[in-house]
Write a protein that holds these residues in place. Sequence first.
Motif, PDB file in Angstrom:
ATOM      1  N   ALA A   1       3.058 -40.833  20.264  1.00 22.86           N
ATOM      2  CA  ALA A   1       3.867 -41.938  20.778  1.00 22.86           C
ATOM      3  C   ALA A   1       3.682 -42.112  22.286  1.00 22.86           C
ATOM      4  N   GLU A   2       3.586 -41.005  23.031  1.00 20.20           N
ATOM      5  CA  GLU A   2       3.363 -41.098  24.473  1.00 20.20           C
ATOM      6  C   GLU A   2       2.002 -41.711  24.773  1.00 20.20           C
ATOM      7  N   GLU A   3       1.002 -41.350  23.977  1.00 15.18           N
ATOM      8  CA  GLU A   3      -0.329 -41.931  24.185  1.00 15.18           C
ATOM      9  C   GLU A   3      -0.338 -43.424  23.873  1.00 15.18           C
ATOM     10  N   ALA A   4       0.503 -43.858  22.924  1.00 15.72           N
ATOM     11  CA  ALA A   4       0.494 -45.267  22.526  1.00 15.72           C
ATOM     12  C   ALA A   4       1.317 -46.143  23.458  1.00 15.72           C
ATOM     13  N   ARG A   5       2.271 -45.574  24.206  1.00 16.24           N
ATOM     14  CA  ARG A   5       3.172 -46.387  25.024  1.00 16.24           C
ATOM     15  C   ARG A   5       2.435 -47.237  26.060  1.00 16.24           C
ATOM     16  N   PRO A   6       1.432 -46.686  26.791  1.00 19.04           N
ATOM     17  CA  PRO A   6       0.746 -47.553  27.769  1.00 19.04           C
ATOM     18  C   PRO A   6       0.016 -48.720  27.137  1.00 19.04           C
ATOM     19  N   GLY A   7      -0.314 -48.637  25.872  1.00 24.11           N
ATOM     20  CA  GLY A   7      -1.064 -49.716  25.238  1.00 24.11           C
ATOM     21  C   GLY A   7      -0.207 -50.817  24.680  1.00 24.11           C
TER      22      GLY A   7
ATOM     23  N   GLY B   1       7.425 -56.441  30.277  1.00 25.36           N
ATOM     24  CA  GLY B   1       8.729 -55.799  30.160  1.00 25.36           C
ATOM     25  C   GLY B   1       8.542 -54.315  30.021  1.00 25.36           C
ATOM     26  N   GLU B   2       9.621 -53.636  29.928  1.00 23.73           N
ATOM     27  CA  GLU B   2       9.557 -52.184  29.799  1.00 23.73           C
ATOM     28  C   GLU B   2       9.159 -51.827  28.371  1.00 23.73           C
TER      29      GLU B   2
ATOM     30  N   ALA C   1      -0.147 -55.865  17.201  1.00 25.66           N
ATOM     31  CA  ALA C   1       1.261 -56.265  17.100  1.00 25.66           C
ATOM     32  C   ALA C   1       1.769 -57.015  18.329  1.00 25.66           C
ATOM     33  N   ARG C   2       1.230 -56.749  19.533  1.00 29.89           N
ATOM     34  CA  ARG C   2       1.747 -57.283  20.783  1.00 29.89           C
ATOM     35  C   ARG C   2       3.250 -56.976  20.921  1.00 29.89           C
ATOM     36  N   ALA C   3       3.553 -55.733  20.622  1.00 27.99           N
ATOM     37  CA  ALA C   3       4.954 -55.302  20.640  1.00 27.99           C
ATOM     38  C   ALA C   3       5.278 -54.599  21.940  1.00 27.99           C
ATOM     39  N   ARG C   4       6.572 -54.664  22.341  1.00 27.99           N
ATOM     40  CA  ARG C   4       7.037 -53.940  23.519  1.00 27.99           C
ATOM     41  C   ARG C   4       7.814 -52.677  23.141  1.00 27.99           C
ATOM     42  N   ARG C   5       8.212 -52.575  21.889  1.00 27.32           N
ATOM     43  CA  ARG C   5       9.002 -51.427  21.459  1.00 27.32           C
ATOM     44  C   ARG C   5       8.477 -50.934  20.099  1.00 27.32           C
ATOM     45  N   VAL C   6       8.306 -49.635  19.986  1.00 25.92           N
ATOM     46  CA  VAL C   6       7.898 -49.017  18.722  1.00 25.92           C
ATOM     47  C   VAL C   6       8.776 -47.784  18.510  1.00 25.92           C
TER      48      VAL C   6
END
Length: 695
Positions: A570-576, A581-582, A619-624
């Motif tokens: 999850a940490e590796e995926a967050r920058p992508g 937005g946050e 997905a172009r998502a900001r939250r997972v």
Amino acid sequence: MPVHNPKEPTSVARPLLDSAEPRLLRLRALDWPGRVRAFGPAVAMAIAGVAICLELADIWVTAQLPDAPYTPLPFAPEDVAGTTFPIFGALLVISRPRLLLGWLLCLGGLGSAANILAANTATLLVHSGGHPLVHPLWVFADGVWNLTTYALGVLLPLLYPTGRILSKRWCVPGGVTATALALDWLCSLIAPSSVRTGYNALEVAAFAPYYQGTRQVMHTVVAVGMALAFSSLVVRFNRADGIERRQILWPLVAMAGVVIPWVIGYPVWWTASLTLPLVPAAIAVAVLRYRLYGIDTLISRALVGAGLVGVVAAVYVLVGAGSSLILSGVDRFAGLAAALFAGAFFHPIRGGLQRLVDRALYGRGGDPFALAAGLRRRLQHADPAHALLAALEVLREGLSVTGIAVEIDGTVTASGRPGPVAREVPLVWHGEPVGRLLIGPPGGRRFPAAHDERVIAVLAPYVADAAHTVSLTTALQRSRERILTAREEERRRLRRDLHDGLGQTLASMAMTINMARRSLERSPETADTLLRDLREGMNSVTADVRQLVYGLRPPALDDLGLAGAVRALAEEARPGLAAGGESVAEVEVTGDMTGLPAAVEVAAYRIVQEALTNVRKHARARRVRVVLHRNGELRVVVTDDGVGLPPGRRSGVGMSSMAERAAELGGTCAVTSEPGRGTTVTARLPAVPAPPDLG
């Protein structure tokens, strides 16, 4: 000096003979059942033939006597017993030579025939003016009758239906009755002379005043002994299972037709001659055909027949009365109208009565074949996982029990509340045991269902088929889990070997090359260049080996565990995630993640990894959000707030890979999405490892 006798065995041969004699005795004893099977039917048929010949002789003797005042029939109950008991006894001996019941029926019938012939012959001699053989004939008749009484009135109920006595304590009434019968015959042997019994040369004059009283006492003792012998049937009935209970009920119903006229006495006693053949017939049917017939069938047919007679009679009366009131001139057509009406509605009336009787006797489940037809229809629409439960529900309905269950390799599938278990039936599929059928106590049925054996016989094969399917499915699943577990364990071992073996070797080679590079004195520039290139090549090999190890099993699983490895993903995926937005990538873990099988850990890790990769790419998502929840199974949920899957999109390699990884373990993986509302990946994986294969 002793002289050797050539006819006497030597000291060497005697032990051999001594050891051979018991063996010969054992062989002879073992051969006794074979002799019974070989000669028993012939002997029984001979006994029946002799009894019939005695009865034919008695017919001639009875024709010479005046008519008996107590019966309008030209024969006595003893004549019926002397004819029917040996015949049915011979049938039993032919089918079951080693069963004592058939022999008791044969000998009892022969005794009845001999008794009535001797008694009627003595009576004929008295009517003819007397003869010296009158008293010996009466003594013979009494002795034979006492033996017949003991065989049919004491031994038969004590041994019925298994041919074995319940316990040694039941020998007491048998011994007391035998003693009383022997004393009674002794009394007839020394009885005083009379006109009826003739002159007795062995009479004891001092015993004459006590003769009648003594015989009355002996008859009372015999009656008590017979009552105790028949009471053993009550004890046996309480201890018996369904089959043996039906075997006991059949003769009891037949005996009622003999006992009731006997209790009423003189006016109707003669009717026992008509019902007496039912007793040996019931015994033979109960022993030989208990699996085909039951008391409930007899009652059911009787109720249906009585109902039909009542309905036809009522229709006849109603039609006749109606025609008399309305059309008084056509009474002669009332009978024809009633017959036509009854004939037209005969089958519907019979079917309705049969359903009412079946409902009264058995509850909702009546006909076993109707239950089987309903079960076949249910199985056609049930998947293999629910076929066993469907079969159990139909069987529970047919047996009207509180519950029923099937145990397969320690796993129990139940319908209702089977405990406490009242009966256990082994399930066999083509000769191979597949489990146990556990039947609970009976429910609120108003009649003890003797048809339970037919229901079990008809429906048990369906239950066995369903149990065999469940067993095969379980075995296949366990085999698949063992294969996958072995594969992952092998990958773990290969990773350890590569890392600890080849990795250390390459590192040692690098150190050696460094030392060689420093020690070279000739052409230092060339050597330094070659060694530097070699060093770089070894670094590349090390990187390749590391990549191979990573492909076998993600090292993060061993270093961090499943929860830590997923957090790292999850940490590796967050920058992508999408900008603007946050971005948030959170992981929620509930339940104990330790002790999971290696295959389950790898599958969960790869499913999360593939789902996060799809989120970053599409997905172009900001939250997972990733959820790991373990409660009997491992549930993996990956949710994002992206654009979702477009309509009509086909599953790619990534989605197929997630579904295949879950299916390999017997789990499921589903992807749900709505345009503009994100995508959810839900995987369910078995979290309990399969038991080790001890074979």
